[in-house]
Design a protein around this motif. Structure first.
Motif, mmCIF file in Angstrom:
data_model
loop_
_atom_site.group_PDB
_atom_site.id
_atom_site.type_symbol
_atom_site.label_atom_id
_atom_site.label_comp_id
_atom_site.label_asym_id
_atom_site.label_seq_id
_atom_site.Cartn_x
_atom_site.Cartn_y
_atom_site.Cartn_z
ATOM 1 N N ALA A 1 -15.966 1.563 -20.392
ATOM 2 C CA ALA A 1 -15.823 2.049 -21.763
ATOM 3 C C ALA A 1 -15.034 3.346 -21.737
ATOM 4 O O ALA A 1 -15.302 4.219 -20.920
ATOM 5 N N ILE A 2 -14.058 3.434 -22.594
ATOM 6 C CA ILE A 2 -13.290 4.665 -22.761
ATOM 7 C C ILE A 2 -13.502 5.098 -24.203
ATOM 8 O O ILE A 2 -13.235 4.350 -25.140
ATOM 9 N N VAL A 3 -14.005 6.327 -24.367
ATOM 10 C CA VAL A 3 -14.308 6.866 -25.693
ATOM 11 C C VAL A 3 -13.576 8.186 -25.840
ATOM 12 O O VAL A 3 -13.625 9.032 -24.950
ATOM 13 N N GLU A 4 -12.899 8.340 -26.966
ATOM 14 C CA GLU A 4 -12.223 9.603 -27.249
ATOM 15 C C GLU A 4 -12.513 9.997 -28.696
ATOM 16 O O GLU A 4 -12.302 9.188 -29.609
ATOM 17 N N ASN A 5 -12.991 11.200 -28.874
ATOM 18 C CA ASN A 5 -13.288 11.713 -30.218
ATOM 19 C C ASN A 5 -14.150 10.748 -31.022
ATOM 20 O O ASN A 5 -13.842 10.430 -32.169
ATOM 21 N N ASP A 6 -15.210 10.270 -30.410
ATOM 22 C CA ASP A 6 -16.168 9.363 -31.047
ATOM 23 C C ASP A 6 -15.589 7.997 -31.421
ATOM 24 O O ASP A 6 -16.176 7.263 -32.203
ATOM 25 N N LYS A 7 -14.432 7.657 -30.881
ATOM 26 C CA LYS A 7 -13.839 6.339 -31.122
ATOM 27 C C LYS A 7 -13.763 5.579 -29.805
ATOM 28 O O LYS A 7 -13.323 6.118 -28.793
ATOM 29 N N VAL A 8 -14.196 4.325 -29.835
ATOM 30 C CA VAL A 8 -14.114 3.492 -28.644
ATOM 31 C C VAL A 8 -12.684 2.989 -28.518
ATOM 32 O O VAL A 8 -12.170 2.297 -29.393
ATOM 33 N N VAL A 9 -12.046 3.378 -27.421
ATOM 34 C CA VAL A 9 -10.673 2.974 -27.161
ATOM 35 C C VAL A 9 -10.650 1.640 -26.419
ATOM 36 O O VAL A 9 -9.847 0.767 -26.705
ATOM 37 N N LEU A 10 -11.565 1.494 -25.463
ATOM 38 C CA LEU A 10 -11.661 0.263 -24.670
ATOM 39 C C LEU A 10 -13.114 0.056 -24.284
ATOM 40 O O LEU A 10 -13.775 0.990 -23.833
ATOM 41 N N ALA A 11 -13.605 -1.136 -24.486
ATOM 42 C CA ALA A 11 -14.946 -1.520 -24.034
ATOM 43 C C ALA A 11 -14.845 -2.971 -23.590
ATOM 44 O O ALA A 11 -14.637 -3.866 -24.407
ATOM 45 N N LYS A 12 -14.954 -3.182 -22.280
ATOM 46 C CA LYS A 12 -14.727 -4.528 -21.758
ATOM 47 C C LYS A 12 -15.457 -4.707 -20.429
ATOM 48 O O LYS A 12 -15.622 -3.758 -19.671
ATOM 49 N N GLY A 13 -15.863 -5.936 -20.160
ATOM 50 C CA GLY A 13 -16.456 -6.275 -18.881
ATOM 51 C C GLY A 13 -15.447 -6.994 -18.004
ATOM 52 O O GLY A 13 -14.572 -7.696 -18.500
ATOM 53 N N PHE A 14 -15.581 -6.792 -16.707
ATOM 54 C CA PHE A 14 -14.678 -7.404 -15.737
ATOM 55 C C PHE A 14 -15.507 -8.032 -14.625
ATOM 56 O O PHE A 14 -16.444 -7.417 -14.127
ATOM 57 N N GLY A 15 -15.176 -9.242 -14.217
ATOM 58 C CA GLY A 15 -15.808 -9.865 -13.067
ATOM 59 C C GLY A 15 -17.141 -10.520 -13.360
ATOM 60 O O GLY A 15 -17.423 -10.932 -14.475
ATOM 61 N N ILE A 16 -17.973 -10.582 -12.315
ATOM 62 C CA ILE A 16 -19.228 -11.333 -12.343
ATOM 63 C C ILE A 16 -20.420 -10.388 -12.269
ATOM 64 O O ILE A 16 -20.463 -9.503 -11.422
ATOM 65 N N ALA A 17 -21.416 -10.612 -13.134
ATOM 66 C CA ALA A 17 -22.621 -9.788 -13.151
ATOM 67 C C ALA A 17 -23.662 -10.277 -12.156
ATOM 68 O O ALA A 17 -24.398 -9.496 -11.572
ATOM 69 N N ASN A 18 -23.729 -11.593 -11.965
ATOM 70 C CA ASN A 18 -24.735 -12.169 -11.075
ATOM 71 C C ASN A 18 -24.053 -13.214 -10.192
ATOM 72 O O ASN A 18 -23.574 -14.233 -10.682
ATOM 73 N N LEU A 19 -24.022 -12.942 -8.899
ATOM 74 C CA LEU A 19 -23.339 -13.844 -7.976
ATOM 75 C C LEU A 19 -24.029 -15.201 -7.860
ATOM 76 O O LEU A 19 -23.379 -16.201 -7.580
ATOM 77 N N ASP A 20 -25.353 -15.238 -8.075
ATOM 78 C CA ASP A 20 -26.086 -16.501 -7.968
ATOM 79 C C ASP A 20 -25.809 -17.422 -9.152
ATOM 80 O O ASP A 20 -25.605 -18.621 -8.979
#
Length: 96
Positions: A48-67
């Motif tokens: 997450a990238i936030v600047e001046n109370d605005k979300v510039v980027l919010a994203k997930g990448f890859g795998i959370a659970n390998l199983d």
């Protein structure tokens, strides 16, 4: 393993210096994230990238659970143990 994740976070913080959210090329940031994940063998992370109370980027990448193969999204929670002290120290060092 945790040091790799911290190294990725530090690399991302140091490589992403911008002046205004209007100037941010999110595709370039996503490329840096994906390259860093491959280099440090990180299966997944949320950014997450936030600047001046605005979300510039919010994203997930890859795998959370390998199983299960569940993918990371912007709301995925990660256990970080007692690393909040290290994150706080790194953030303060960056501000100084």
């Amino acid at each position: 393993m945790i040091f790799r994740k911290l190294a990725v976070a530090a690399a991302l913080l140091s490589s992403c210096s911008f002046y205004s959210y209007a100037d941010i090329d999110t595709k370039k940031i996503e490329k840096v994230i994906e390259t860093s994940m491959a280099r440090f063998d990180v299966p997944g992370m949320a950014v997450a990238i936030v600047e001046n109370d605005k979300v510039v980027l919010a994203k997930g990448f890859g795998i959370a659970n390998l199983d299960t193969g569940k993918k990371v999204n912007k709301d995925t929670l990660f256990g970080i143990a007692s690393n909040t002290k290290a994150f706080t120290a790194a953030a303060l060092a960056k501000l100084i």
